[in-house]
Motif scaffolding. Structure first.
Motif, PDB file in Angstrom:
ATOM      1  N   SER A  31       0.850  -1.183   0.000  1.00 27.34           N
ATOM      2  CA  SER A  31       0.000   0.000   0.000  1.00 27.34           C
ATOM      3  C   SER A  31       0.887   1.234   0.000  1.00 27.34           C
ATOM      4  CB  SER A  31      -0.895   0.003   1.240  1.00 27.34           C
ATOM      5  OG  SER A  31      -1.402   1.302   1.489  1.00 27.34           O
ATOM      6  N   LYS A  33      -0.103   4.283   0.506  1.00 22.30           N
ATOM      7  CA  LYS A  33      -0.540   5.104   1.634  1.00 22.30           C
ATOM      8  C   LYS A  33       0.075   4.621   2.948  1.00 22.30           C
ATOM      9  CE  LYS A  33      -4.819   6.992   3.495  1.00 22.30           C
ATOM     10  NZ  LYS A  33      -6.277   7.004   3.333  1.00 22.30           N
ATOM     11  N   ASP A  50       5.275  13.510  -0.673  1.00 19.95           N
ATOM     12  CA  ASP A  50       4.605  12.228  -0.838  1.00 19.95           C
ATOM     13  C   ASP A  50       4.764  11.704  -2.261  1.00 19.95           C
ATOM     14  OD1 ASP A  50       1.715  12.582   1.400  1.00 19.95           O
ATOM     15  OD2 ASP A  50       3.842  12.301   1.806  1.00 19.95           O
ATOM     16  N   THR A  54       6.345   8.233  -3.242  1.00 23.61           N
ATOM     17  CA  THR A  54       5.590   7.287  -4.065  1.00 23.61           C
ATOM     18  C   THR A  54       6.469   6.705  -5.159  1.00 23.61           C
ATOM     19  OG1 THR A  54       3.489   8.399  -3.624  1.00 23.61           O
ATOM     20  CG2 THR A  54       3.592   7.038  -5.608  1.00 23.61           C
ATOM     21  N   ASP A  71      -3.115   3.559  -3.659  1.00 23.55           N
ATOM     22  CA  ASP A  71      -4.324   3.811  -2.889  1.00 23.55           C
ATOM     23  C   ASP A  71      -4.389   5.214  -2.296  1.00 23.55           C
ATOM     24  OD1 ASP A  71      -2.242   3.312  -1.180  1.00 23.55           O
ATOM     25  OD2 ASP A  71      -3.315   1.888   0.064  1.00 23.55           O
ATOM     26  N   LEU A  72      -3.653   6.138  -2.869  1.00 23.69           N
ATOM     27  CA  LEU A  72      -3.740   7.545  -2.456  1.00 23.69           C
ATOM     28  C   LEU A  72      -4.869   8.209  -3.220  1.00 23.69           C
ATOM     29  CD1 LEU A  72       0.006   8.619  -2.354  1.00 23.69           C
ATOM     30  CD2 LEU A  72      -1.498   8.257  -0.424  1.00 23.69           C
ATOM     31  N   HIS A  73      -5.525   9.149  -2.602  1.00 24.57           N
ATOM     32  CA  HIS A  73      -6.628   9.833  -3.267  1.00 24.57           C
ATOM     33  C   HIS A  73      -6.147  11.000  -4.121  1.00 24.57           C
ATOM     34  CE1 HIS A  73      -9.674   7.495  -1.333  1.00 24.57           C
ATOM     35  NE2 HIS A  73      -9.073   7.682  -0.171  1.00 24.57           N
TER      36      HIS A  73
END
Length: 78
Positions: A31, A33, A50, A54, A71-73
């Protein structure tokens, strides 16, 4: 007054990402996140964004044979 000094060398973002990903079994999904949260906890003084983390997570996860769940928005601008 006694002051404790941490004499361990500072760890880079890549080293922290690598350490965080080693807890994930080979072939399992990582994940983004959760890994960013773990890396931020391990290295609270990191200056990487971030989006930069990533990218590091993606390449390191592939290198270690893990799958990646984005799974980051938020979307990362390149």
């Amino acid at each position: 007054m006694d002051v404790q000094v941490d004499h361990r060398p500072a760890r880079t973002a890549k080293e922290l990402v690598h350490a965080a990903l080693l807890s994930v079994q080979l072939g399992e999904t990582v994940s983004i996140k959760a890994t960013i949260a773990a890396v931020r906890e391990l290295g609270p003084d990191l200056t990487e964004t971030d989006c930069q983390l990533t990218e590091l997570i993606m390449f390191e996860a592939i290198f270690l044979g893990r799958l990646v769940a984005f799974d980051l928005h938020e979307r990362c601008a390149t």
